[in-house]
Write a protein that holds these residues in place. Structure first.
Motif, PDB file in Angstrom:
ATOM      1  N   GLN A  33       5.784  22.880   3.567  1.00 15.77           N
ATOM      2  CA  GLN A  33       4.984  24.091   3.397  1.00 15.77           C
ATOM      3  C   GLN A  33       5.916  25.280   3.185  1.00 15.77           C
ATOM      4  O   GLN A  33       6.917  25.426   3.886  1.00 15.77           O
ATOM      5  CB  GLN A  33       4.096  24.328   4.625  1.00 15.77           C
ATOM      6  N   TYR A  73       2.677  28.732   4.001  1.00 19.15           N
ATOM      7  CA  TYR A  73       2.121  27.487   4.514  1.00 19.15           C
ATOM      8  C   TYR A  73       1.404  26.669   3.441  1.00 19.15           C
ATOM      9  O   TYR A  73       0.554  25.828   3.754  1.00 19.15           O
ATOM     10  CB  TYR A  73       1.184  27.753   5.705  1.00 19.15           C
ATOM     11  N   THR A 102       1.389  23.722   0.706  1.00 19.90           N
ATOM     12  CA  THR A 102       2.050  22.518   0.233  1.00 19.90           C
ATOM     13  C   THR A 102       1.886  22.446  -1.288  1.00 19.90           C
ATOM     14  O   THR A 102       1.066  23.175  -1.859  1.00 19.90           O
ATOM     15  CB  THR A 102       1.422  21.270   0.861  1.00 19.90           C
ATOM     16  N   ASP A 160      -3.088  26.259   4.938  1.00 18.75           N
ATOM     17  CA  ASP A 160      -2.232  27.362   4.517  1.00 18.75           C
ATOM     18  C   ASP A 160      -2.429  28.563   5.434  1.00 18.75           C
ATOM     19  O   ASP A 160      -3.075  28.464   6.474  1.00 18.75           O
ATOM     20  CB  ASP A 160      -2.475  27.712   3.043  1.00 18.75           C
ATOM     21  N   GLN A 161      -1.905  29.713   5.062  1.00 24.10           N
ATOM     22  CA  GLN A 161      -1.951  30.878   5.946  1.00 24.10           C
ATOM     23  C   GLN A 161      -3.369  31.394   6.165  1.00 24.10           C
ATOM     24  O   GLN A 161      -3.607  32.172   7.095  1.00 24.10           O
ATOM     25  CB  GLN A 161      -1.085  32.007   5.388  1.00 24.10           C
TER      26      GLN A 161
END
Length: 352
Positions: free
Chosen positions: A142, A146, A148, A176-177
């Protein structure tokens, strides 16, 4: 109270961070709404206008959704410098291997691997080569946001890259964020093929936590598909066993509540035909019927009543749906006097 026509029916479920949003609390937003933040920190653009390789972008090696941070020339140089062929000479082979390993495992200051960058620039051929060379652990790296590689491929609708990543073991559960999984991204963008590639060959036991995963706004993939009126995606998720009555984390709305608030009869029909509970209450006790009546939507209220909605359920304000009718004759007609019961016995109106 906002209208149902606003901005493609998208929903702001972050209202005041309250969990007891009442009948009038649902809001819609437009693209110009300051609270309609893009998933990434760059400006959201349409797929036609998005220039992934704009030479006007800063020379940064990050991977913002909807924009590129490398120039075409720079990225081409990186690809040209990555020799992935084998040399017959042992010493040359060792040197090439060290060079290749350095390039493939190099991470930018923004946390991006070369695979992240290949996907950002939509170089699918190079991305496929890298996926075959990377071990699984590297596929799930990540970046600083964050994301991928699977997040980025899902956002950019690169279905063949999504398929290759999933077949190579990339995780579907990483967030993710914003708390979004790759499946969240596909459902929010409306990419049916990407979502299909992600979940088609996944067992029910492994898929269940992905379907139940909530982002930081409390939304599952089914919530996002409903909010964005993605009916094909809704059907796909239902077929794979998504919980039709799952509540989002801020106010307890189910997908049916959201469909009611959007005045989306197609979504409502899909959910009800598949067995969605018509009487699930929000955290404040409001059922879908409360919401429909509170919005003076007789057609939606009638559909709910025809589906067996309980007209006498009360919310935490001790209100039934009838209490919210506000003198609307079309809605009042749905509540005949013989539906009122005292001590379990119906009260029938006696004509004068």
């Amino acid at each position: 109270m906002a209208s149902a026509e606003d901005a493609n029916g998208k929903v702001n479920l972050l209202e005041d961070n309250r969990i007891d949003s009442g009948v009038e609390s649902f809001q819609y937003f437009t693209k110009d709404d300051p609270y309609n933040k893009p998933v990434r920190d760059s400006t959201s653009e349409s797929s036609e206008a998005r220039d992934k390789c704009s030479s006007n972008t800063e020379e940064r090696l990050d991977s913002a959704y909807g924009s590129s941070s490398l120039t075409v020339e720079n990225f081409s140089e990186i690809i040209e410098g990555c020799n992935i062929s084998e040399s017959e000479d042992d010493s040359a082979k060792n040197t090439a291997f060290e060079h290749k390993e350095n390039l493939l495992t190099n991470i930018t200051e923004d946390g991006d691997t070369l695979l992240h960058l290949a996907i950002i620039h939509e170089d699918e051929h190079f991305a496929h080569q890298l996926i075959q060379m990377f071990p699984k652990d590297v596929l799930d790296i990540q970046n600083n946001l964050y994301q991928t590689p699977l997040h980025l491929a899902s956002y950019l609708n690169l279905s063949s890259v999504v398929r290759d990543l999933v077949e190579s073991g990339a995780s579907l559960e990483l967030q993710d964020q914003e708390g979004n999984t790759p499946l969240h991204m596909a459902c929010e963008q409306g990419w049916v093929e990407c979502a299909t590639e992600m979940i088609r060959n996944v067992s029910s036991s492994k898929l269940a936590p992905v379907l139940e995963s909530q982002n930081w706004r409390g939304l599952t993939s089914l919530h996002l598909a409903t909010v964005n009126r993605q009916h094909r995606l809704m059907k796909l998720l239902m077929k794979k066993g998504a919980d039709l009555n799952i509540q989002e984390g801020t106010s307890g709305k189910t997908p049916l509540h959201m469909a009611v608030e959007l005045h989306d009869i197609v979504s409502m029909t899909l959910l009800l035909n598949k067995g969605a509970d018509v009487d699930v209450p929000m955290f404040n006790g409001c059922t879908p019927l409360h919401l429909a009546v509170g919005r003076q939507d007789a057609a939606i209220a009638n559909l709910l009543c025809q589906s067996g909605a309980d007209k006498m359920l009360r919310n935490i304000e001790d209100e039934t749906a009838l209490d919210l009718a506000g003198g609307n004759d079309d809605i009042l007609a749905l509540f005949p006097f013989d539906d009122i019961q005292i001590q379990g016995r119906s009260v029938v109106r006696v004509p004068f």
